[in-house]
Design an enzyme around this catalytic site. Sequence first.
Site, PDB file in Angstrom:
ATOM      1  CE1 TYR A 109     -13.770   7.111  -6.860  1.00  0.00           C
ATOM      2  CE2 TYR A 109     -15.113   8.651  -7.237  1.00  0.00           C
ATOM      3  CZ  TYR A 109     -14.348   8.559  -7.669  1.00  0.00           C
ATOM      4  OH  TYR A 109     -13.492   8.077  -8.959  1.00  0.00           O
TER       5      TYR A 109
ATOM      6  CB  VAL B  70     -24.098   0.867 -14.723  1.00  0.00           C
ATOM      7  CG1 VAL B  70     -23.634   1.475 -15.377  1.00  0.00           C
ATOM      8  CG2 VAL B  70     -25.542   0.671 -14.765  1.00  0.00           C
TER       9      VAL B  70
ATOM     10  NE  ARG C  61     -23.066   8.802 -14.344  1.00  0.00           N
ATOM     11  CZ  ARG C  61     -24.152   9.172 -13.862  1.00  0.00           C
ATOM     12  NH1 ARG C  61     -25.101  10.088 -13.820  1.00  0.00           N
ATOM     13  NH2 ARG C  61     -24.252   8.839 -12.195  1.00  0.00           N
TER      14      ARG C  61
ATOM     15  CG  ASP D 179      -1.747   0.758   1.580  1.00  0.00           C
ATOM     16  OD1 ASP D 179      -3.304   0.262   1.391  1.00  0.00           O
ATOM     17  OD2 ASP D 179      -1.398   2.114   1.431  1.00  0.00           O
TER      18      ASP D 179
HETATM   19  C1  UD2 Z   1     -18.036   6.892 -11.616  1.00  0.00           C
HETATM   20  C2  UD2 Z   1     -17.446   6.091 -11.894  1.00  0.00           C
HETATM   21  C3  UD2 Z   1     -17.066   6.461 -10.101  1.00  0.00           C
HETATM   22  C4  UD2 Z   1     -16.441   7.877 -10.659  1.00  0.00           C
HETATM   23  C5  UD2 Z   1     -18.247   8.858 -11.121  1.00  0.00           C
HETATM   24  C6  UD2 Z   1     -18.062  10.048 -11.471  1.00  0.00           C
HETATM   25  C7  UD2 Z   1     -17.388   4.008 -11.981  1.00  0.00           C
HETATM   26  C8  UD2 Z   1     -17.029   2.824 -11.426  1.00  0.00           C
HETATM   27  N1  UD2 Z   1     -17.468   4.826 -10.839  1.00  0.00           N
HETATM   28  O1  UD2 Z   1     -19.439   6.407 -11.048  1.00  0.00           O
HETATM   29  O2  UD2 Z   1     -15.527   6.327  -9.628  1.00  0.00           O
HETATM   30  O3  UD2 Z   1     -15.898   8.675 -11.635  1.00  0.00           O
HETATM   31  O4  UD2 Z   1     -18.569   7.881 -11.758  1.00  0.00           O
HETATM   32  O5  UD2 Z   1     -19.541  11.175 -11.509  1.00  0.00           O
HETATM   33  O6  UD2 Z   1     -16.966   3.956 -13.522  1.00  0.00           O
HETATM   34  N2  UD2 Z   1     -26.724   1.926 -11.508  1.00  0.00           N
HETATM   35  C9  UD2 Z   1     -27.665   1.188 -12.154  1.00  0.00           C
HETATM   36  N3  UD2 Z   1     -27.731   0.206 -11.651  1.00  0.00           N
HETATM   37  C10 UD2 Z   1     -26.404  -0.632 -11.085  1.00  0.00           C
HETATM   38  C11 UD2 Z   1     -25.576   0.121 -11.114  1.00  0.00           C
HETATM   39  C12 UD2 Z   1     -25.290   1.347 -11.304  1.00  0.00           C
HETATM   40  O7  UD2 Z   1     -28.502   2.003 -12.642  1.00  0.00           O
HETATM   41  O8  UD2 Z   1     -26.558  -1.814 -11.241  1.00  0.00           O
HETATM   42  C13 UD2 Z   1     -26.530   3.350 -11.962  1.00  0.00           C
HETATM   43  C14 UD2 Z   1     -25.856   4.507 -11.547  1.00  0.00           C
HETATM   44  O9  UD2 Z   1     -26.882   4.932 -10.109  1.00  0.00           O
HETATM   45  C15 UD2 Z   1     -25.517   6.189 -11.555  1.00  0.00           C
HETATM   46  C16 UD2 Z   1     -25.134   4.983 -13.274  1.00  0.00           C
HETATM   47  O10 UD2 Z   1     -25.378   3.876 -13.436  1.00  0.00           O
HETATM   48  O11 UD2 Z   1     -26.823   6.444 -11.683  1.00  0.00           O
HETATM   49  C17 UD2 Z   1     -23.625   4.844 -13.043  1.00  0.00           C
HETATM   50  O12 UD2 Z   1     -23.114   4.171 -11.982  1.00  0.00           O
HETATM   51  P1  UD2 Z   1     -21.517   3.942 -11.684  1.00  0.00           P
HETATM   52  O13 UD2 Z   1     -21.888   3.436 -10.591  1.00  0.00           O
HETATM   53  O14 UD2 Z   1     -21.044   2.557 -13.160  1.00  0.00           O
HETATM   54  O15 UD2 Z   1     -20.756   5.398 -11.890  1.00  0.00           O
HETATM   55  P2  UD2 Z   1     -20.541   6.527 -11.269  1.00  0.00           P
HETATM   56  O16 UD2 Z   1     -21.282   7.032 -12.300  1.00  0.00           O
HETATM   57  O17 UD2 Z   1     -22.129   6.742 -10.127  1.00  0.00           O
END
Ligand code: UD2
Length: 304
Positions: free
Chosen positions: A141, A185, A209, A54
């Site tokens: 985050y 996602v 996104r 780490d």
């Molecule tokens: C992404 C990045 C994070 C940060 C952020 C910036 C990833 C894993 N995370 O978070 O590090 O850079 O962007 O905004 O790339 N969702 C669903 N169902 C699921 C999982 C997610 O509907 O089973 C939705 C979630 O609520 C969100 C969207 O999909 O609205 C994207 O979610 P995510 O976790 O892939 O990424 P995000 O944008 O929260």
Amino acid sequence: MADYLVTGVAGFIGSSIARALVARHNKVRGVDNFSTGKRQNLVGLESIELIEGDLNDPGLAERACREIKFIFHEAALPSVPRSIEDPVGSNRANVDATVKLLDAARKSRVRRVIYAGSSAYGNSPSLPKKEDMLPAPLSPYAVSKLTGEHYMAAFCRVYGLETVTLRYFNVFGPHQDPTSQYSGVLAIFISKMLCNQTPTIYGDGEQSRDFTYTDNVVVGNLLAASADASKVAGRVFNTLNETVQILRSLTSYAGDVSHGPERPGDVKHSLADIAEAKSQFGYEPSVLFGEGLTKTVDWYRSQL
Ligand code: UD2
């Protein structure tokens, strides 16, 4: 002796950068604590010098930076919901480790650090997101990633260490872990749909996104290492609902999609303005969304 250090080298993005460096015959050192990194991501990277540990471990950052010219700092605990569960862990991995790395880098006279920033800094209604918009972090985050960015700028101003922040926008592609509740996602949806399991959309699915294929992030990093410091991000604007429709046809999934409540800390819309990255160091996404998605689905299918 290695010229390049990749932190988080066993992660999905870190291992992709290391693979590109090795393919260009560079000498690479990698560091990973394997908290979220996977050994299987290092297959084919046996030639790199691996430090397991780490960046917060005493002396480890110094050892990692010795004789290094360029650092790609990909080590982090991603995920907004994970940071809401564990803000202290998120800060330790994303802030404490970053400061330790920067301090070791300036003492070792590293030339440049390229930092994995984030698009998470706000829910600004105006799109696309430009580098000079005032950040408004919604989650621990986002605060942690933004703090890292400020440290990058401060180390540049105070110590003359060249630092570049690349704000990533929802990176996806082969090797992304689909198994954690904190996974991206697309990784979750593709693996579920290929196994005929029901994906869940949080909220109304109208959140959007700027999904960025990994190869574009790798290219952005290599350009940032060799050009003037600036910022970069990928492109393509898609809502989750639209993406699910595309995934249905790529995965042949004919089942239901369930719906859950909107996630706390969620950004509604995210779209990158890449004009600055293009003019400053010629960044252009080489793999467009549809092609990247097809390659990603093919990769997850090959892992079944
Ligand atoms: C992404 C990045 C994070 C940060 C952020 C910036 C990833 C894993 N995370 O978070 O590090 O850079 O962007 O905004 O790339 N969702 C669903 N169902 C699921 C999982 C997610 O509907 O089973 C939705 C979630 O609520 C969100 C969207 O999909 O609205 C994207 O979610 P995510 O976790 O892939 O990424 P995000 O944008 O929260």
